[in-house]
Design an enzyme around this catalytic site. Structure first.
Site, short mmCIF file in Angstrom:
data_model
loop_
_atom_site.label_atom_id
_atom_site.label_comp_id
_atom_site.label_asym_id
_atom_site.label_seq_id
_atom_site.Cartn_x
_atom_site.Cartn_y
_atom_site.Cartn_z
N HIS A 182 0.77 -1.25 0.00
CA HIS A 182 0.00 0.00 0.00
C HIS A 182 0.80 1.29 0.00
O HIS A 182 0.19 2.36 -0.06
CB HIS A 182 -0.95 0.01 1.20
CG HIS A 182 -1.94 -1.10 1.20
ND1 HIS A 182 -2.95 -1.20 0.26
CD2 HIS A 182 -2.04 -2.20 1.98
CE1 HIS A 182 -3.64 -2.29 0.49
NE2 HIS A 182 -3.11 -2.92 1.52
N LYS A 236 -5.68 -9.54 -8.07
CA LYS A 236 -6.34 -8.89 -6.94
C LYS A 236 -7.32 -7.88 -7.50
O LYS A 236 -6.99 -7.09 -8.39
CB LYS A 236 -5.31 -8.22 -6.03
CG LYS A 236 -5.92 -7.65 -4.77
CD LYS A 236 -4.87 -7.15 -3.80
CE LYS A 236 -5.54 -6.61 -2.54
NZ LYS A 236 -4.55 -6.05 -1.61
N HIS A 267 -3.06 -2.94 8.26
CA HIS A 267 -4.12 -3.33 7.32
C HIS A 267 -4.80 -2.11 6.77
O HIS A 267 -5.12 -1.17 7.50
CB HIS A 267 -5.15 -4.21 8.05
CG HIS A 267 -6.31 -4.61 7.21
ND1 HIS A 267 -6.22 -5.51 6.17
CD2 HIS A 267 -7.60 -4.19 7.22
CE1 HIS A 267 -7.40 -5.63 5.60
NE2 HIS A 267 -8.25 -4.84 6.22
#
Length: 147
Positions: free
Chosen positions: A39, A67, A144
């Site tokens: 990310h 993904k 996350h």
């Protein structure tokens, strides 16, 4: 016999401390590294479709399947870590209360077709928007991307 009893007590004590959270486990570190790999890209301020196609492939998100969606944050890791230091927590999608929100530059990459590993195709949307990240560890670090 005495040595075995002592080792058993030490193991029980360590497990108790881990359970109470007084000894930091290494759980957060691999998750933090994975979060960064999936990310964080501070080198650019926004991406286009070819950026998404390249980054999704090079960051390992098209090996077995394409993904469906991923977000890259275009800020340095210090700025992202500071989101975790925001004292106000919000509920994550999994109902845990370890999420924090902040506004950052991002590129959202949405799968539009293709097949793994090298033919996954993505559409990019670059913007500055609010993100929600889950944070764990001591000190708190992002582990996350929630939304």
């Amino acid at each position: 016999m005495a040595l075995q009893k002592t080792l058993s007590l030490l193991l029980l004590s360590l497990l108790t401390l881990l359970g109470l959270g007084l000894v930091q486990s290494s759980y957060g570190q691999p998750m933090y590294q994975r979060f960064q790999r999936q990310h964080v890209d501070h080198k650019v301020t926004g991406g286009n479709n070819s950026y998404c196609n390249r980054m999704m492939r090079t960051q390992g998100m098209t090996r077995h399947t394409c993904k469906q969606f991923n977000t890259f944050i275009h800020e340095n890791i210090r700025t992202i870590n500071n989101i975790c230091r925001n004292r106000k927590t919000i509920p994550c999608k999994n109902s845990r209360m370890n999420c924090h929100a902040g506004v950052v530059r991002v590129t959202d990459c949405r799968n539009t077709g293709g097949s793994p590993p090298n033919n996954c195709q993505y559409q990019a949307t670059a913007s500055r928007r609010r993100v929600v990240i889950a944070c764990d560890g001591n000190p708190l670090v992002p582990v996350h991307f929630d939304s």
